[in-house]
Design a protein around this motif. Structure first.
Motif, PDB file in Angstrom:
ATOM      1  N   ALA A   6      44.253  38.212  28.197  1.00  0.00           N
ATOM      2  CA  ALA A   6      44.857  39.509  28.487  1.00  0.00           C
ATOM      3  C   ALA A   6      46.002  39.426  29.476  1.00  0.00           C
ATOM      4  O   ALA A   6      46.590  40.451  29.825  1.00  0.00           O
ATOM      5  CB  ALA A   6      43.779  40.467  29.012  1.00  0.00           C
ATOM      6  N   GLY A   7      46.317  38.228  29.952  1.00  0.00           N
ATOM      7  CA  GLY A   7      47.450  38.051  30.849  1.00  0.00           C
ATOM      8  C   GLY A   7      47.027  37.939  32.298  1.00  0.00           C
ATOM      9  O   GLY A   7      45.881  38.235  32.682  1.00  0.00           O
ATOM     10  N   ALA A   8      47.980  37.511  33.131  1.00  0.00           N
ATOM     11  CA  ALA A   8      47.689  37.233  34.538  1.00  0.00           C
ATOM     12  C   ALA A   8      47.316  38.465  35.337  1.00  0.00           C
ATOM     13  O   ALA A   8      46.763  38.346  36.427  1.00  0.00           O
ATOM     14  CB  ALA A   8      48.899  36.549  35.183  1.00  0.00           C
ATOM     15  N   LEU A   9      47.581  39.659  34.801  1.00  0.00           N
ATOM     16  CA  LEU A   9      47.235  40.892  35.507  1.00  0.00           C
ATOM     17  C   LEU A   9      45.934  41.493  34.996  1.00  0.00           C
ATOM     18  O   LEU A   9      45.133  42.007  35.775  1.00  0.00           O
ATOM     19  CB  LEU A   9      48.372  41.909  35.389  1.00  0.00           C
ATOM     20  N   ASN A  10      45.701  41.428  33.698  1.00  0.00           N
ATOM     21  CA  ASN A  10      44.532  42.084  33.127  1.00  0.00           C
ATOM     22  C   ASN A  10      43.308  41.186  32.996  1.00  0.00           C
ATOM     23  O   ASN A  10      42.176  41.682  33.045  1.00  0.00           O
ATOM     24  CB  ASN A  10      44.881  42.680  31.764  1.00  0.00           C
ATOM     25  N   SER A  11      43.494  39.880  32.835  1.00  0.00           N
ATOM     26  CA  SER A  11      42.320  39.004  32.708  1.00  0.00           C
ATOM     27  C   SER A  11      41.462  39.005  33.970  1.00  0.00           C
ATOM     28  O   SER A  11      40.229  39.140  33.884  1.00  0.00           O
ATOM     29  CB  SER A  11      42.744  37.580  32.333  1.00  0.00           C
ATOM     30  N   PRO A  12      42.045  38.857  35.168  1.00  0.00           N
ATOM     31  CA  PRO A  12      41.190  38.918  36.361  1.00  0.00           C
ATOM     32  C   PRO A  12      40.531  40.279  36.546  1.00  0.00           C
ATOM     33  O   PRO A  12      39.391  40.370  37.023  1.00  0.00           O
ATOM     34  CB  PRO A  12      42.151  38.587  37.506  1.00  0.00           C
TER      35      PRO A  12
END
Length: 542
Positions: free
Chosen positions: A253-259
């Motif tokens: 989901a990308g560096a903003l949404n995965s975490p």
């Protein structure tokens, strides 16, 4: 459980589309790909110049914003992120830069076998169809690579001026050595954007072993005794569903949404989870930490008539440019963001280039609605940023509501090294434009302006005007240390059958634009997943 799949991929972005393609290359593997955004059916998504229209697009862009940044006078910084098939590769500037071979060798040296240049360079070769004619051709991959459709004479003068200053001419920025000055390359084919979806997934969208659901907002990973069993999601009609994974769940989901998804699933820093009433399933303090982004400063210079293509996008000429594109898929509407760049060292002691100066013979500003507006006068510009910043930020939660964006704290310019490198980069560009043959085109510097000379003045300018380069990374970093989130096989530490595969796993952000690196992460992840599955079958059969 509504349905069962071998692999569930969350996010159809730069890495997710690559993963879905490579996993479904194995006919017996059943894959579900979930994307929060809509289908990528829009003329301006396919048109390279359409990136300007996508900058604040409410349908295809998450339109994120950071928290107030103390080091920038408490300004909030706008962070666009793609929200459609292809993710940010569907709205970005299409620049294709692998990074430097030493970036990947450093990842491996940090305790991540399988991520050094010897392997990653070959994966890049396999993914690219590079028609620009490097010394060693790279042909046959799904992703088409090209030079700019129009290379303005001012671009050649920029390169010549840099060479006159002693910069090495780099005829292939993707050779593994970024240092020097030369033309950039783009994910563009026959005048049309090549997002990861266009290149990898669209040609195989009808595969029987691939299911794609758009408009699906994943709310959490379903965990049972620290094992990923599936995902919970809300469909466009408001229906709450759960999908089951027989094999693994992969967050892309990308560096903003995965975490954020990990935290909402109970995996992260316990203090952060408890603060927002999220039950702690597994304490993993590195989730959301190690945030890196390329902080960018602009330099704009008025030039002599004909030294810019600003006026080619004004008045009646813009209709001519439009007709040229519609008829031939060429001209200025077929251009990516920056046709050339210089990669330089901010200090002689740097091991290799740490500053990128992206050059374009045009300038723009933003209108009152936040839209991109090309200037009506002749001007050229550069974007200057440190490609391996030492500042680190973090991502947290605003609430336990999965519909709310995460809390983004980039912490730009938090170190003296980053400040010194940014100032050195601006000075380096000023040296290039003062060198013949480019200086003959220069009229006057507009931004930051000829009176902004001292380090203190330049720092004030950076703090007042600097923005992001749209390259967030590192928030689920790969490694064996206590703050790592995934191991070298991208498996989440302490959680079975769950991996992360996107720019968030970078221990250190790559030296340049991050889209190509995100795609190669997808390539490597798919191979590792299939290798591990074969190994498990072999062990089970023994």
């Amino acid at each position: 459980m509504k349905d069962q799949y071998d692999y569930i991929i969350v996010g159809a972005g730069s890495a997710g589309c690559v993963l879905a393609r490579r996993l479904t290359d194995a006919p017996g593997v059943r894959v579900l790909l979930l994307e929060a955004g809509p289908e990528a059916h829009d003329f301006w998504l396919r048109t390279p110049a359409g990136m300007a229209r996508m900058m604040h697009h409410p349908k295809y862009n998450w339109n994120f914003e950071t928290e107030p940044v103390p080091t920038l006078g408490d300004r909030r910084i706008y962070w666009p992120r793609g929200k459609t098939m292809g993710g940010s590769s569907a709205i970005n500037g299409m620049v294709h830069i692998r990074g430097d071979r030493r970036d990947y060798d450093h990842w491996e040296a940090l305790g991540n076998p399988g991520w050094g240049w010897d392997r990653i360079g070959k994966l890049f070769d396999a993914m690219e169809n590079d028609i620009t004619g490097p010394a060693k051709p790279r042909l046959g991959g799904p992703l088409n690579i090209s030079h700019a459709a129009v290379i303005h004479p001012t671009v050649h003068d920029f390169i010549a001026a840099g060479r006159a200053l002693g910069l090495r001419y780099n005829d292939d920025v993707n050779s593994g050595d970024i240092e020097g000055i030369g033309l950039l390359k783009f994910n563009i084919r026959n005048g049309q954007r090549q997002s990861s979806y266009d290149a990898y997934l669209a040609p195989v969208r009808d595969r029987a072993n691939l299911t794609v659901i758009t408009g699906a907002h994943v709310t959490r990973v379903v965990l049972n005794e620290r094992t990923a069993k599936g995902i919970a999601a809300v469909l466009p009609d408001g229906q709450h569903v759960t999908f089951h994974a027989r094999g693994e769940v992969i967050l892309a989901a990308g560096a903003l949404n995965s975490p954020q998804l990990l935290m909402l699933s109970g995996v992260g820093d316990p203090a952060e989870l408890v603060r927002h009433q999220v039950g702690v399933v597994h304490a993993l303090p590195g989730v959301g930490a190690n945030l890196q982004d390329h902080f960018v400063s602009r330099v704009q210079v008025r030039v002599t008539p004909g030294s810019s293509y600003n006026k080619s996008l004004q008045g009646w000429r813009k209709y001519l440019a439009g007709a040229q594109y519609l008829l031939k898929q060429s001209g200025y509407l077929a251009l990516g963001s920056s046709p050339a760049a210089a990669f330089v060292k901010s200090h002689p002691d740097m091991a290799y280039a740490d500053v990128e100066i992206s050059f374009r013979p045009m300038t723009f500003g933003f209108d009152t609605r936040g839209g991109v507006a090309v200037h009506k006068f002749d001007a050229m510009s550069a974007s200057v940023y440190r490609v391996r910043p030492s500042s680190r930020g973090r991502i947290g939660l605003h609430s336990s509501d999965p519909r709310q964006p995460a809390r983004f704290e980039p912490n730009y310019l938090a170190t003296d090294d980053d400040i010194a490198a940014m100032i050195a980069g601006i000075r380096a560009f000023r040296s290039i434009i003062a060198q013949s043959p480019l200086r003959e085109r220069v009229v006057a510097e507009m931004v930051p302006g000829p009176d902004v000379r001292s380090d203190e003045q330049l720092l004030d300018y950076l703090r007042a005007d600097g923005q992001c380069a749209f390259h967030p990374a590192g928030t689920c970093k790969m490694g064996p240390d206590a703050m790592a989130v995934v191991d070298c096989r991208l498996r989440v530490h302490g959680i079975d059958r769950l991996r992360v595969a996107d720019a968030s796993i970078m221990p250190v952000v790559v030296s340049g634009n991050t889209n190509a690196a995100s795609m190669v992460i997808g390539e490597n992840a798919a191979r590792m997943i299939l290798e591990d599955a074969r190994h498990q079958r072999t062990v089970a059969a023994a």
